[in-house]
Enzyme design. Structure first.
Site, PDB file in Angstrom:
ATOM      1  CG  HIS A 187     -11.604  -8.387   5.647  1.00 50.38           C
ATOM      2  ND1 HIS A 187     -11.132  -9.328   6.521  1.00 50.38           N
ATOM      3  CD2 HIS A 187     -10.838  -8.490   4.542  1.00 50.38           C
ATOM      4  CE1 HIS A 187     -10.122  -9.990   5.969  1.00 50.38           C
ATOM      5  NE2 HIS A 187      -9.915  -9.501   4.771  1.00 50.38           N
TER       6      HIS A 187
ATOM      7  CD  GLN B  61      -7.313  -7.094  -2.282  1.00 52.71           C
ATOM      8  OE1 GLN B  61      -6.948  -7.892  -1.446  1.00 52.71           O
ATOM      9  NE2 GLN B  61      -6.955  -7.177  -3.548  1.00 52.71           N
ATOM     10  CG  PHE B  62     -10.582  -5.218   2.487  1.00 57.02           C
ATOM     11  CD1 PHE B  62     -11.949  -5.371   2.732  1.00 57.02           C
ATOM     12  CD2 PHE B  62      -9.941  -6.170   1.719  1.00 57.02           C
ATOM     13  CE1 PHE B  62     -12.647  -6.459   2.209  1.00 57.02           C
ATOM     14  CE2 PHE B  62     -10.636  -7.262   1.194  1.00 57.02           C
ATOM     15  CZ  PHE B  62     -11.993  -7.411   1.443  1.00 57.02           C
ATOM     16  CB  ALA B  63     -10.869   1.175   4.633  1.00 59.25           C
TER      17      ALA B  63
ATOM     18  N   PRO C  95      -0.368   0.852   6.041  1.00 63.61           N
ATOM     19  CG  PRO C  95       0.139  -1.357   5.424  1.00 63.61           C
ATOM     20  CD  PRO C  95      -1.020  -0.442   5.740  1.00 63.61           C
TER      21      PRO C  95
ATOM     22  CE1 TYR D 183      -6.050  -6.156   6.049  1.00 70.75           C
ATOM     23  CE2 TYR D 183      -7.009  -6.544   3.899  1.00 70.75           C
ATOM     24  CZ  TYR D 183      -6.809  -6.936   5.205  1.00 70.75           C
ATOM     25  OH  TYR D 183      -7.368  -8.096   5.667  1.00 70.75           O
ATOM     26  CB  ILE D 184      -5.629   2.554   4.094  1.00 72.83           C
ATOM     27  CG1 ILE D 184      -5.277   3.642   3.078  1.00 72.83           C
ATOM     28  CG2 ILE D 184      -5.965   3.123   5.466  1.00 72.83           C
ATOM     29  CD1 ILE D 184      -6.441   4.513   2.677  1.00 72.83           C
TER      30      ILE D 184
ATOM     31  CD  GLU E 165      -1.454  -2.544   1.403  1.00 75.48           C
ATOM     32  OE1 GLU E 165      -0.327  -2.667   1.938  1.00 75.48           O
ATOM     33  OE2 GLU E 165      -2.152  -3.522   1.067  1.00 75.48           O
TER      34      GLU E 165
HETATM   35  C1  LIG Z   1      -1.793  -5.163   4.251  1.00 74.99           C
HETATM   36  C2  LIG Z   1      -2.688  -6.034   3.461  1.00 74.99           C
HETATM   37  N1  LIG Z   1      -2.906  -5.752   2.157  1.00 74.99           N
HETATM   38  C3  LIG Z   1      -3.752  -6.512   1.414  1.00 74.99           C
HETATM   39  C4  LIG Z   1      -4.394  -7.600   1.972  1.00 74.99           C
HETATM   40  C5  LIG Z   1      -5.380  -8.447   1.134  1.00 74.99           C
HETATM   41  N2  LIG Z   1      -4.819  -9.764   0.833  1.00 74.99           N
HETATM   42  C6  LIG Z   1      -5.046 -10.828   1.622  1.00 74.99           C
HETATM   43  S1  LIG Z   1      -4.219 -12.197   1.121  1.00 74.99           S
HETATM   44  C7  LIG Z   1      -3.545 -11.371  -0.209  1.00 74.99           C
HETATM   45  C8  LIG Z   1      -2.617 -12.094  -1.136  1.00 74.99           C
HETATM   46  C9  LIG Z   1      -1.382 -12.604  -0.445  1.00 74.99           C
HETATM   47  O1  LIG Z   1      -0.608 -13.387  -1.321  1.00 74.99           O
HETATM   48  P1  LIG Z   1       0.683 -14.163  -0.847  1.00 74.99           P
HETATM   49  O2  LIG Z   1       1.471 -13.307   0.072  1.00 74.99           O
HETATM   50  O3  LIG Z   1       1.381 -14.662  -2.031  1.00 74.99           O
HETATM   51  O4  LIG Z   1       0.140 -15.362   0.057  1.00 74.99           O
HETATM   52  P2  LIG Z   1      -0.729 -16.612  -0.391  1.00 74.99           P
HETATM   53  O5  LIG Z   1      -2.154 -16.206  -0.273  1.00 74.99           O
HETATM   54  O6  LIG Z   1      -0.320 -16.971  -1.756  1.00 74.99           O
HETATM   55  O7  LIG Z   1      -0.409 -17.689   0.602  1.00 74.99           O
HETATM   56  C10 LIG Z   1      -3.983 -10.047  -0.243  1.00 74.99           C
HETATM   57  C11 LIG Z   1      -3.608  -9.057  -1.256  1.00 74.99           C
HETATM   58  C12 LIG Z   1      -4.145  -7.850   3.338  1.00 74.99           C
HETATM   59  N3  LIG Z   1      -4.702  -8.885   3.972  1.00 74.99           N
HETATM   60  N4  LIG Z   1      -3.294  -7.070   4.050  1.00 74.99           N
END
Ligand SMILES: Cc1ncc(C[n+]2csc(CCOP(=O)(O)OP(=O)(O)O)c2C)c(N)n1
Ligand SMILES: Cc1ncc(C[n+]2csc(CCOP(=O)(O)OP(=O)(O)O)c2C)c(N)n1
Ligand SMILES: [Mg+2]
Ligand SMILES: [Mg+2]
Lengths: 413, 338, 413, 338
Positions: free
Chosen positions: B129, B82-84, B89, B86-87, B60
């Site tokens: 979320h 993607q979700f508030a 960072p 997670y803003i 982010e």
């Molecule tokens: C700070 C933050 N940003 C975005 C998200 C949304 N999100 C949840 S899982 C994910 C993908 C993560 O992928 P990866 O690190 O490769 O792990 P995997 O799911 O493949 O095990 C995202 C973008 C989150 N949970 N936290």
């Protein structure tokens, strides 16, 4: 917590503290000319020797040697010398004015002048620069009138920042130099975004950004590296390793077991470690990286090995944490002296011309200071209109700020 | 006019702007090929190419920072977080950079970045979320903050945000994506197609930033709300048969205090409703302003309803959510105070 | 913006999208046994071949070969097989219950079971684990009763999280497994802090943490790497590269021009890239890194090359962004199958025993589910007391929360 | 009792705790060998060793995250963020992790971390060395927020914070480090040694978290302030010859609303003063609470004085700072309202 156990935590230690003899044996050096100069299309991995070695051009006899010699005309070198010297003279004078209480704060780039000057000269005017607070040489090369810089330092009526920023936090839209932030490292991924936009627009410009080695520990560094690699952004990512971040030496930023440039290949980004006090080497490396970026080769991470010869800022007293005279034993010398000696060795410069140039620049700085102070100083009029405080928060002033402006007017009577 | 739900309306806003202005770019996690986890950017990459609708690394910080850099280089980025929740960072880049750039450079540099992000609860998302972080942006000078409550406003406000030369945090109450929600999870879901504000023009139009809207005129009390809570407040007032004036704040910064205060001066009673945790929430700013401006007209203490001052717990979603009951009992207290 | 110019932005592209034939030719593989096993005191730089190569033990004939063979007893391997199979059976069953609407959300680790199981087995019980949401195998190895995990998934009256967390966000103080966060990557630098404390206390425990390759783009990754290197913290830093982060493939996290493990040496941290579907290889690498950490050698960055065989979560439909059957052509096979075939080849396992074990575990999971649902489900009683919502925000409930609790009591009548 | 300025008092608090509890560690940028840019940790590394007083890399994210990890492993970290203006890169770790850990793990894990950071203006620091970000922490449930106004409280509160099993954000008004400051920069500086609250016991003592203090009793109005503004408010009230009750909030979360409201109920008038930007500031929460609790006793609208809603500009420090004049004219408005 059982205190009988001995801590196993590793704590980095600088080689010398006040009272000790300076010791730079930790620095991995290489002689000038030792590094080959690869084609700009080299893979990131293959740059590892460049990233752990040291690109140098000027040897101990003041000659330019090896594949990285940029073969610059004497006029170009003389211009470089002038910009570096101007930077130094400017810094010294501003330091003194701060000591006299006429500006509130100052930060010198003493000992690191080659980085900004050689890089700005090797780049094109359309390239966008995202500096830290220790890159005033960029302004010298791009030719911003000194008076304008001084008015910023004075926060006076001609202050480009309208009184809003601490001294040295310049910006220059017309000269393609971005606004300096007080928050470390934020400019690093911003420069990558700028470069991404240049690529999206199909333009030929590159971005260049500078951070200190201490600042490279911030998360912004990582974001910049990842985005630069993923989109192959045309950007020069510079880490100025001047060995110190205020009171902590470069080992606290992760410099003990690797070089900073070596992080590049790890990320899939070419890395080059360069003698930051060698004008010719910095110039050549910059040219190479900019050429690579313009040809679609993407980003390059450049570590400049240099030394912060001055205090961190006018608020700092380095004799509390490092030997006072450490700079005298810095193995890479002084950037101004080295270029000067090179020019003299080439027969394109003399001690007399150098003394005359120094005097000329001191006069120029002195005259500029006189001119700048006409527009006011921090403590003496004329002063900026405090109404300005409420402008530029938003493009158009919203009602609550207009009300506060009026309230302040009333308060001031 | 077409029927659109809020996702379609937001998609349409970006579509219109990508089409009109070649400087507009859309970026974020999963927004490109996939079209976003809520499908808000669905089809945009196919239409405008992968150089204008960009998937990004999961950072982010990097999303906000690169958007700032792009904006400084003449583009007009629309970034999705993607979700508030997670803003955070990206908070330093928003607060110290995006919000400050124009000011610190005396107007020479500025960054017209729009940051869209789904907020609010009611979708069984648990504490990460469901958050509504508007207050931590409202306090930061230099950034506009917007939260629509229906598809028509969502599209018009998002176009305004993208066209605005100031940065905008654009908060999308995700519980409203598919239909209005009055706070009663047991009632069958209602689609936006059954709602007047689900009628949305296909082309370009704007809803002005910094204008609140009187959703329903009334004489007995003023209910000030935004996002999902506009609908909950309306339902609660209806249930009580109260002739309340209901105001949708829409823009949190700059706040349209005039519209709010003018109403409270007429009704003499005021309830503020938001989904965010109550303590130090944006309702406090509204209450502080209203009591200042309308002190002499107030007939009762200003009430505030918000989420409890705890994280949003997964299993207690509906005990947590400030639903009709909580609003109604606050209204009763408001009306009976004397 | 001149639209006639062609964008030069590089945009990573996965090798195959829905409708295309799967293509894993981008993966740099090496045969089992190809990598030598260095002494744990190796320098970070010298691990570069390990970080760009691939440590594998199980070869195509199901034999364990090469220097990294951990030479485990059949009983240990059988236990590993059991834990992996239990993880898989558990995941499958929980996925089904979600589809039936009995839990709100689930995330499987299908195809990645070897990572958590082999690592947890190679570590000691006193070592502290900082997992992501896809490490349920850790719980299987450390022996947490399934009923307790299920009660968390059900947010019921025995939910360890007291109803506060989404399903799969477990924690287990007694078992030394840290609380899972919904915010990606935050655990990575926290694990480093835990390890620093172990070192400060002079204790022998190590920490181990896991993130996805997508998550490695967050700034927290960088902070973890820098702190781990600077203080030489005893920590295993694992990147589980399962090729996908929801809909974006690993190129969007920076995997196109380098491996993730190769970032390690750049930071001065040893890096190892391991076949994440090879139980023996993961075990051996973990043992090596833990041994190194305990001997004061500091951190190791481990990249596990694996594949997310399932959807990201029950909210995801991967057929929208990748070929449906991609997993079938994944070149590193299935971790359960590979260990099973190895045991069979060794004469320490049979298809019959495997079928029986599968049945046994299914029954165990089934019985646990029955037991767990006694304590309530998300939609059916008994339910947790909503008063719990106000506890543990602080150690002692402050007045404003007590008031809110009373208000909710009144609201609920 | 010794004479201490606020820096010495804070140093003494850490010294006492490092000595009493082998789990206490101090970490931050430049805090070790150098003793901190404000010298608050001066001498501690020499006394307790470089394994208990740690210099760190320049990463506020890493400082907070590693402190969390250490706390989970049984230590009691006291982390310094060099300036409050630089806390934002650590915001996600504070909000999503430090503040939530106990809740999300149902009490199994918790992190007794104290984060000390100098805040506020008045030292010519410009916009990035002058901020007062208490409101963006006050809104986050799960974290305590403290701001002392004098050396005695500073030491007692810091010891309480370190001993507290909840995380604490400990904001130090840096303009008060060397002496009380009444808002008039032209007056000669006064040292703490000339002030009663500059008398500080050398050993261990605590000032309780979550207790406001009535600094001065009065009948005509209640002034609620914290940090530097306590002194400014006192000077402004004196200048007007007003018999105001002055309350030092001291703990922002959990707020001692009882003490505040009890006073306002007696005086009927209330002014809230803080240095942070006014819009959405913590003063709004106080105002909203006070009007709710004291509505029927209020004789005038509650006033709020804060910094202007702009960044803190270098050249206009004293036009920006909410000094005696601004407080006094707010008091006049407060007293004349009817
Ligand atoms: C700070 C933050 N940003 C975005 C998200 C949304 N999100 C949840 S899982 C994910 C993908 C993560 O992928 P990866 O690190 O490769 O792990 P995997 O799911 O493949 O095990 C995202 C973008 C989150 N949970 N936290
Ligand atoms: C986010 C942030 N954290 C801390 C600071 C305080 N600070 C200012 S300069 C500095 C040291 C930077 O050192 P380095 O990056 O090596 O640059 P140098 O001063 O050596 O050029 C610190 C810690 C800051 N300005 N911003
Ligand atoms: Mg430095
Ligand atoms: Mg992944």
């Amino acid at each position: 917590m059982p205190s009988r156990l001995r801590s196993r935590l590793h704590v980095p230690k600088p080689p010398a503290r006040p009272g000790n003899k300076s010791d730079f044996s930790y620095l991995k050096l290489q002689p000038a000319g030792a590094q080959p100069k690869p084609d700009v299309r080299i893979s990131a991995q293959a740059t590892l020797p460049l990233a752990t070695g040291l690109v140098r051009v000027l040897d101990d006899n003041h000659s330019a040697v090896g594949a990285w010699d940029p073969h610059l005309e004497p006029e170009v070198l003389q211009a470089g010398l002038r910009h570096m010297l101007l930077t130094r003279v400017f810094d010294e004078r501003m330091q003194r004015t701060q000591r006299q209480g006429r500006i509130s704060f100052y930060m010198r780039s003493y000992g690191e002048e080659a980085v900004s000057v050689a890089q700005a000269m090797a780049l094109r005017p359309g390239d966008m620069l995202f500096p830290s607070y220790r890159n005033q040489g960029l302004y010298m090369v791009r030719g911003r009138p000194l008076v304008e810089l001084m008015c910023q330092l004075l926060s006076n009526t001609r202050d480009m920042c309208k009184g809003r920023q601490l001294p040295v936090m310049y910006h220059w839209r017309q000269g393609n130099i971005f606004s300096i932030s007080g928050n470390l490292t934020t400019q690093f991924p911003q420069a990558v975004g700028w470069a991404m936009a240049a690529a999206i627009k199909g333009e030929d410009h590159v971005a260049s950004t500078w951070i200190g080695e201490g600042s490279s520990a911030e998360g912004d560094f990582h974001a910049g590296m990842v985005f630069a690699e993923v989109y192959q952004a045309p950007v020069l990512l510079n880490i100025v390793n001047n060995q110190w971040a205020i009171s902590t030496f470069q080992g606290f930023a992760g410099g003990e077991k690797s070089t900073f440039a070596a992080r590049g290949p790890g990320y899939g980004v070419p890395g080059i470690r360069v003698d930051g006090n060698d004008f010719l080497a910095v110039y050549a490396v910059t040219q190479w990286a900019a050429d690579r970026a313009r040809k679609g080769g993407g980003p390059t991470l450049i570590e400049h090995v240099t030394y912060r010869a001055a205090a961190h800022s006018t608020s700092d007293d380095p004799s509390r944490y490092r030997p006072k005279d450490e700079y005298l034993s810095w193995p890479l010398g002084d950037p101004v002296d080295r270029l000067k000696e090179h020019l003299i060795a080439q027969g394109a410069w003399t001690e007399e011309r150098h003394a005359a140039l120094t005097k000329e620049l001191e006069d120029e700085v002195g005259a500029s200071w006189k001119a700048a102070t006409q527009y006011g100083t921090l403590n003496e009029g004329p002063r900026l209109d405090p109404d300005l405080m409420f402008e530029d928060v938003f493009k158009d002033m919203p009602a609550h700020l207009a009300r506060q402006r009026d309230q302040l007017r009333a308060e001031r009577g | 006019m077409a029927k659109m739900n809020m996702i379609q309306a937001l998609n349409s806003a970006m579509d219109v702007m990508l089409d009109r202005d070649p400087g507009v770019v859309v970026l974020g996690e999963d927004v490109g090929y996939f079209g976003g986890v809520f499908r808000t950017t669905d089809g945009l990459q196919r239409k405008y190419g992968e150089h204008r609708v960009l998937d990004t690394p999961i950072s982010e910080l990097g999303i906000v920072a690169s958007a700032i850099g792009m904006a400084v280089n003449g583009l007009r980025p629309v970034a999705e977080i993607q979700f508030a929740d997670y803003i955070y960072p990206g908070y330093d880049q928003i607060v110290s950079e995006l919000a400050r750039l124009r000011y610190r450079s005396a107007g020479e540099f500025y960054a017209p970045v729009t940051i869209r992000t789904p907020c609010g609860g009611g979708i069984r998302g648990g504490q990460t979320h469901s958050q509504s972080p508007e207050a931590i942006f409202a306090h930061i000078c230099g950034i506009k903050v917007v939260m629509p409550s229906n598809p028509y406003d969502a599209k018009g406000l998002l176009i305004s945000a993208i066209e605005d030369d100031d940065p905008v945090i654009f908060l999308e109450p995700k519980r409203l994506y598919n239909g209005p929600f009055d706070g009663d999870p047991d009632k069958p879901a209602v689609p936006w197609s059954a709602h007047a504000r689900g009628e949305v023009p296909e082309g370009h139009y704007t809803v002005p930033i910094s204008k609140a809207e009187i959703v329903r005129a009334g004489r007995d009390a003023t209910i000030i709300a935004y996002g999902t809570m506009v609908h909950v407040a309306e339902a609660a007032a209806n249930a009580l048969g109260l002739d309340a004036e209901i105001i949708d704040v829409r823009t949190i910064v700059p706040l349209d205090a005039e519209t709010l205060c003018e109403s409270v001066k007429r009704t003499g009673r005021c309830l503020i409703v938001h989904e965010a945790t109550r303590f130090g929430g944006f309702g406090a700013e509204i209450a502080a302003t209203v009591q200042e401006e309308c002190f002499w007209q107030l007939e009762a203490p200003i009430g505030r309803v918000g989420g409890w001052d705890t994280p949003y717990p997964h299993a207690f979603e509906w005990e947590y959510f400030p639903g009709q009951k909580r609003v109604a009992s606050a209204l009763e207290a408001l009306m009976s105070a004397s």
